[in-house]
Design an enzyme around this catalytic site. Structure first.
Site, PDB file in Angstrom:
ATOM      1  N   ALA A   7      39.368  86.064 -22.513  1.00  7.22           N
ATOM      2  CA  ALA A   7      39.863  87.411 -22.810  1.00  7.22           C
ATOM      3  C   ALA A   7      38.747  88.441 -22.887  1.00  7.22           C
ATOM      4  O   ALA A   7      38.998  89.644 -22.878  1.00  7.22           O
ATOM      5  CB  ALA A   7      40.649  87.405 -24.116  1.00  7.22           C
TER       6      ALA A   7
ATOM      7  N   GLY B 242      24.847  80.309 -30.538  1.00  8.81           N
ATOM      8  CA  GLY B 242      25.085  79.707 -31.850  1.00  8.81           C
ATOM      9  C   GLY B 242      24.220  78.463 -32.014  1.00  8.81           C
ATOM     10  O   GLY B 242      24.030  77.693 -31.066  1.00  8.81           O
TER      11      GLY B 242
ATOM     12  N   GLN C 205      45.730  87.935 -25.517  1.00  9.48           N
ATOM     13  CA  GLN C 205      45.071  88.333 -26.764  1.00  9.48           C
ATOM     14  C   GLN C 205      44.756  89.826 -26.579  1.00  9.48           C
ATOM     15  O   GLN C 205      43.775  90.195 -25.940  1.00  9.48           O
ATOM     16  CB  GLN C 205      43.775  87.531 -26.983  1.00  9.48           C
ATOM     17  CG  GLN C 205      43.092  87.843 -28.302  1.00  9.48           C
ATOM     18  CD  GLN C 205      41.666  87.301 -28.365  1.00  9.48           C
ATOM     19  OE1 GLN C 205      41.003  87.124 -27.328  1.00  9.48           O
ATOM     20  NE2 GLN C 205      41.170  87.052 -29.559  1.00  9.48           N
TER      21      GLN C 205
ATOM     22  N   ASN D 230      26.245  85.976 -18.600  1.00  9.06           N
ATOM     23  CA  ASN D 230      26.513  87.262 -19.246  1.00  9.06           C
ATOM     24  C   ASN D 230      26.258  88.464 -18.357  1.00  9.06           C
ATOM     25  O   ASN D 230      26.816  89.524 -18.585  1.00  9.06           O
ATOM     26  CB  ASN D 230      25.693  87.378 -20.534  1.00  9.06           C
ATOM     27  CG  ASN D 230      26.162  86.366 -21.572  1.00  9.06           C
ATOM     28  OD1 ASN D 230      27.337  86.339 -21.920  1.00  9.06           O
ATOM     29  ND2 ASN D 230      25.268  85.505 -21.997  1.00  9.06           N
TER      30      ASN D 230
ATOM     31  N   ARG E 206      28.267  93.203 -19.962  1.00 11.89           N
ATOM     32  CA  ARG E 206      26.973  93.281 -19.273  1.00 11.89           C
ATOM     33  C   ARG E 206      27.063  92.962 -17.782  1.00 11.89           C
ATOM     34  O   ARG E 206      26.102  93.145 -17.041  1.00 11.89           O
ATOM     35  CB  ARG E 206      25.961  92.353 -19.960  1.00 11.89           C
ATOM     36  CG  ARG E 206      25.415  92.955 -21.248  1.00 11.89           C
ATOM     37  CD  ARG E 206      24.468  92.016 -21.936  1.00 11.89           C
ATOM     38  NE  ARG E 206      25.178  90.960 -22.646  1.00 11.89           N
ATOM     39  CZ  ARG E 206      24.623  89.813 -23.045  1.00 11.89           C
ATOM     40  NH1 ARG E 206      23.364  89.562 -22.748  1.00 11.89           N
ATOM     41  NH2 ARG E 206      25.329  88.920 -23.696  1.00 11.89           N
TER      42      ARG E 206
ATOM     43  N   ARG F 217      37.510  84.218  14.969  1.00 12.19           N
ATOM     44  CA  ARG F 217      38.389  84.809  13.961  1.00 12.19           C
ATOM     45  C   ARG F 217      39.583  83.891  13.707  1.00 12.19           C
ATOM     46  O   ARG F 217      39.737  82.863  14.372  1.00 12.19           O
ATOM     47  CB  ARG F 217      38.795  86.201  14.423  1.00 12.19           C
ATOM     48  CG  ARG F 217      37.600  87.167  14.406  1.00 12.19           C
ATOM     49  CD  ARG F 217      37.903  88.452  15.116  1.00 12.19           C
ATOM     50  NE  ARG F 217      39.125  89.047  14.609  1.00 12.19           N
ATOM     51  CZ  ARG F 217      39.828  89.981  15.261  1.00 12.19           C
ATOM     52  NH1 ARG F 217      39.424  90.395  16.453  1.00 12.19           N
ATOM     53  NH2 ARG F 217      40.917  90.485  14.725  1.00 12.19           N
TER      54      ARG F 217
HETATM   55  C1  UD1 Z   1      30.068  81.767 -28.329  1.00 14.07           C
HETATM   56  C2  UD1 Z   1      29.876  80.950 -29.618  1.00 14.07           C
HETATM   57  C3  UD1 Z   1      28.421  80.533 -29.699  1.00 14.07           C
HETATM   58  C4  UD1 Z   1      28.040  79.730 -28.480  1.00 14.07           C
HETATM   59  C5  UD1 Z   1      28.336  80.530 -27.220  1.00 14.07           C
HETATM   60  C6  UD1 Z   1      28.136  79.659 -26.013  1.00 14.07           C
HETATM   61  C7  UD1 Z   1      31.473  81.898 -31.188  1.00 14.07           C
HETATM   62  C8  UD1 Z   1      31.653  82.724 -32.385  1.00 14.07           C
HETATM   63  N1  UD1 Z   1      30.210  81.760 -30.727  1.00 14.07           N
HETATM   64  O1  UD1 Z   1      29.282  82.906 -28.473  1.00 14.07           O
HETATM   65  O2  UD1 Z   1      28.205  79.756 -30.861  1.00 14.07           O
HETATM   66  O3  UD1 Z   1      26.679  79.391 -28.527  1.00 14.07           O
HETATM   67  O4  UD1 Z   1      29.699  80.976 -27.214  1.00 14.07           O
HETATM   68  O5  UD1 Z   1      28.206  80.418 -24.849  1.00 14.07           O
HETATM   69  O6  UD1 Z   1      32.424  81.378 -30.669  1.00 14.07           O
HETATM   70  N2  UD1 Z   1      36.679  85.331 -26.049  1.00 14.07           N
HETATM   71  C9  UD1 Z   1      38.035  85.564 -26.138  1.00 14.07           C
HETATM   72  N3  UD1 Z   1      38.500  86.333 -27.148  1.00 14.07           N
HETATM   73  C10 UD1 Z   1      37.698  86.863 -28.088  1.00 14.07           C
HETATM   74  C11 UD1 Z   1      36.308  86.609 -28.001  1.00 14.07           C
HETATM   75  C12 UD1 Z   1      35.830  85.833 -26.979  1.00 14.07           C
HETATM   76  O7  UD1 Z   1      38.809  85.108 -25.307  1.00 14.07           O
HETATM   77  O8  UD1 Z   1      38.196  87.541 -28.977  1.00 14.07           O
HETATM   78  C13 UD1 Z   1      36.179  84.495 -24.955  1.00 14.07           C
HETATM   79  C14 UD1 Z   1      35.217  85.195 -24.034  1.00 14.07           C
HETATM   80  O9  UD1 Z   1      35.896  85.760 -22.941  1.00 14.07           O
HETATM   81  C15 UD1 Z   1      34.297  84.068 -23.592  1.00 14.07           C
HETATM   82  C16 UD1 Z   1      34.325  83.100 -24.749  1.00 14.07           C
HETATM   83  O10 UD1 Z   1      35.457  83.438 -25.533  1.00 14.07           O
HETATM   84  O11 UD1 Z   1      34.775  83.408 -22.453  1.00 14.07           O
HETATM   85  C17 UD1 Z   1      33.084  83.198 -25.630  1.00 14.07           C
HETATM   86  O12 UD1 Z   1      33.006  84.501 -26.124  1.00 14.07           O
HETATM   87  P1  UD1 Z   1      31.636  85.262 -26.218  1.00 14.07           P
HETATM   88  O13 UD1 Z   1      31.862  86.585 -26.800  1.00 14.07           O
HETATM   89  O14 UD1 Z   1      30.926  85.176 -24.933  1.00 14.07           O
HETATM   90  O15 UD1 Z   1      30.911  84.356 -27.323  1.00 14.07           O
HETATM   91  P2  UD1 Z   1      29.378  84.212 -27.514  1.00 14.07           P
HETATM   92  O16 UD1 Z   1      28.881  85.365 -28.281  1.00 14.07           O
HETATM   93  O17 UD1 Z   1      28.734  83.907 -26.243  1.00 14.07           O
HETATM   94 CA    CA Z   2      29.043  84.153 -24.053  1.00  9.10          CA
END
Ligand code: UD1
Ligand code: CA
Length: 525
Positions: free
Chosen positions: A28, A160, A93, A248, A33, A353
């Site tokens: 979602a 994380g 979401q 990212n 970036r 083609r």
């Molecule tokens: C997350 C983890 C982090 C881990 C990293 C690995 C959490 C809090 N942190 O961080 O520990 O090291 O991934 O890449 O989970 N997404 C949703 N809905 C939301 C938020 C995010 O669907 O409300 C999805 C994003 O599209 C993405 C994934 O969840 O595909 C991860 O979200 P992102 O914001 O990239 O988390 P990170 O900060 O990378």
């Molecule tokens: Ca991420």
């Protein structure tokens, strides 16, 4: 086109089916970036989108249900899922309130889920099916409440961290922005791929707070909550941290593309395919190659492309959804949706083609474009031609600069050239038209009426030679001087033509035209 299932060999297998499983893919997020109108998870990477790779990695789990959490660009992501994974359920979401929130919404939509829930971030495209399977098997084997995939990485920035106690047991997962200096020094990171027992996951999700730097519900906090409750949690360490790399921005996407390229290329070389320059060879994960195929440098093989045994493709070739038969050769050319038969040759500089179909040992040569046409077995279109909406019989020879005139400005029409017919150079075949088997067409003709089998078709204005024209109209030029030196400035040209040497044009009626030499000199090799 031949459908083939054997894409890049992964060694993946279906994981034992003793448990019910739900897969949740988190997709979602916006991916700010990336700076793109396209949602991050829809960016392509060697034949699949990012989310497509993740779904493929989860496929061997044979989950009862797959839920994809969508938000940013939801319509685009839904449309893509309908195409690549119609069995998956997209769940909206509307606001991205964190990964914990996202999983909660997913489980609300899968209220009857039992057994194991596998959660995968949507942006980890290098994840292997084997690794997901090993994570899930370890989790189910240990009856853990939750298992996280971890990896030791050279640079953990932004990720994380896995915080372990003195005994090496997982204590909690802490996000970098919430971490102490000591925790930031940890290089073991959370890959964003987990297995949970659904009951205990639901319970912990209900207790998540937003008391963190981002004010979000963190899925990762589930681990600390379960540990506090005395539930067994586990860490499964990935053998190769590269698999856990997220994406990212476009710089990272390019880096992932190179890594995936190397993995795919290595796998093909190990199955017996020769890649002469793996660094410049880009093979989609959906492509299939047979043993002893040879791929030369600067080559892209995309989509459903298949290359048969002993075929040589490249250098400088792009094939999209194209099937190349055994022993065929494709050199410095571009093909989309085409079929190159066994032992056929293409290029250099050909453009095939959609629905260009070359039969066994056919030849399509230099600066030739073919669309929606069959080129029969052993037939040749060696140079400078356009072949559109045509059926060319076996062993026919299409002379240089032949144009299949298929379009009248409104409709497309077909041309048929019979077996072993011979089309002289610089001919227009104005469709709809048929040249019969074994017929000849004189070079320079514009053919708009059928040519019966074995006949000669010719439309050619008689030639005139105006003696002394250059001397009169272009005096003082190099041409005039050359003519003068040849002693032919004023007269005698027509007279010489009567005894013309081989290859020289003769004016006259149809019977006097000699297409076999006039056409043949450039129509064959
Ligand atoms: C997350 C983890 C982090 C881990 C990293 C690995 C959490 C809090 N942190 O961080 O520990 O090291 O991934 O890449 O989970 N997404 C949703 N809905 C939301 C938020 C995010 O669907 O409300 C999805 C994003 O599209 C993405 C994934 O969840 O595909 C991860 O979200 P992102 O914001 O990239 O988390 P990170 O900060 O990378
Ligand atoms: Ca991420």
């Amino acid at each position: 086109m031949a459908a083939r299932l054997s894409a890049v060999p992964t060694g993946a297998r279906v994981v034992s089916q003793s448990h019910l499983r739900t897969v949740v893919v988190l997709a979602a997020g916006e991916g700010k970036r990336m700076k793109s109108a396209l949602p991050k998870v829809l960016h392509p990477l060697l034949g699949r989108t990012l989310v497509g790779h993740v779904l493929a990695a989860a496929a061997p789990l044979a989950a009862d249900r797959t839920v994809v959490v969508v938000g940013h660009g939801a319509d685009q992501v839904r449309a893509h899922l309908a195409e690549i994974a119609p069995q998956a359920t997209p769940v909206l979401q509307a606001e991205q309130l964190g990964t914990g929130h996202a999983v909660r919404i997913a489980l609300d939509a899968a209220s009857d889920a039992t057994g194991t829930v596998v959660v995968i971030n949507g942006d980890v495209p290098l994840l292997r099916p084997e690794t997901v399977a090993a994570l899930v098997e370890a989790h189910e084997g240990e009856n853990a409440a939750a298992t996280v995939l971890a990896a030791e990485v050279p640079d953990p920035t932004g990720l994380g961290r896995i915080v372990r106690d003195a005994g090496g047991r997982l204590e909690r997962i802490v996000e970098e922005r919430d971490a102490s200096a000591a925790q930031r020094a940890i290089r073991e990171i959370n890959a964003g791929i987990y297995a949970f027992d659904v009951t205990r996951l639901r319970d912990a999700l209900g207790k998540l707070s937003t008391d963190n730097d981002q004010g979000e519900e963190y899925l990762t906090d589930v681990f600390g909550l379960l540990v506090s409750a005395g539930e067994p949690v586990a860490v499964h360490v990935a053998a190769d941290h590269v698999e856990t790399l997220g994406c990212n921005d476009r710089v990272e996407l390019a880096a992932l593309r190179r890594l995936l390229r190397d993995r795919v290329n290595e796998a093909w070389m190990r199955t017996g395919v020769s890649l002469l320059d793996p660094d410049t060879t880009w093979i989609d994960v959906t492509v299939a190659l047979d043993r002893d195929a040879v791929v030369d440098q600067n080559t892209q093989l995309r989509g459903g492309t298949v290359v048969g045994t002993g075929a040589v493709v490249g250098p400088d070739v792009t094939l999209v959804d194209t099937v190349v038969g055994p022993g065929a050769t494709v050199l410095r050319s571009h093909a989309v949706g085409a079929e190159v038969g066994p032992g056929a040759t293409v290029g250099p500089y050909a453009y095939l083609r959609p629905d260009a179909r070359l039969a066994e040992k056919a030849k399509v040569g230099t600066f030739v474009e073919v669309k929606n046409s069959e080129v029969g077995a052993g037939a040749k279109v060696p140079h400078l031609s356009y072949v559109g909406d045509a059926t060319i019989g076996a062993k026919a020879n299409i002379g240089a600069a032949t144009i299949f005139v298929n379009y009248d400005g409104v409709n497309k029409h077909r041309t048929t050239v019979g077996e072993a017919a011979f089309i002289g150079c610089d001919t227009s075949l104005i469709a709809p038209v048929e040249v019969g088997a074994g017929a000849y067409v004189a070079a320079g003709s514009a053919i708009s009426q059928d040519v019966p089998p074995g006949a000669l078709g010719v439309t050619r204005a008689p030639q005139r030679s105006i003696d002394g024209w250059v001397a009169r109209k272009r005096p003082g030029t190099a041409s005039a001087e050359a003519a003068e030196r040849a002693g032919r400035a004023g007269e005698g040209v027509s007279a010489r033509a009567a005894g013309a040497s081989e290859g020289e044009a003769i004016h006259g009626d149809a019977e006097a035209v000699r297409p076999a030499s006039g056409a043949g000199d450039t129509a064959t090799e």
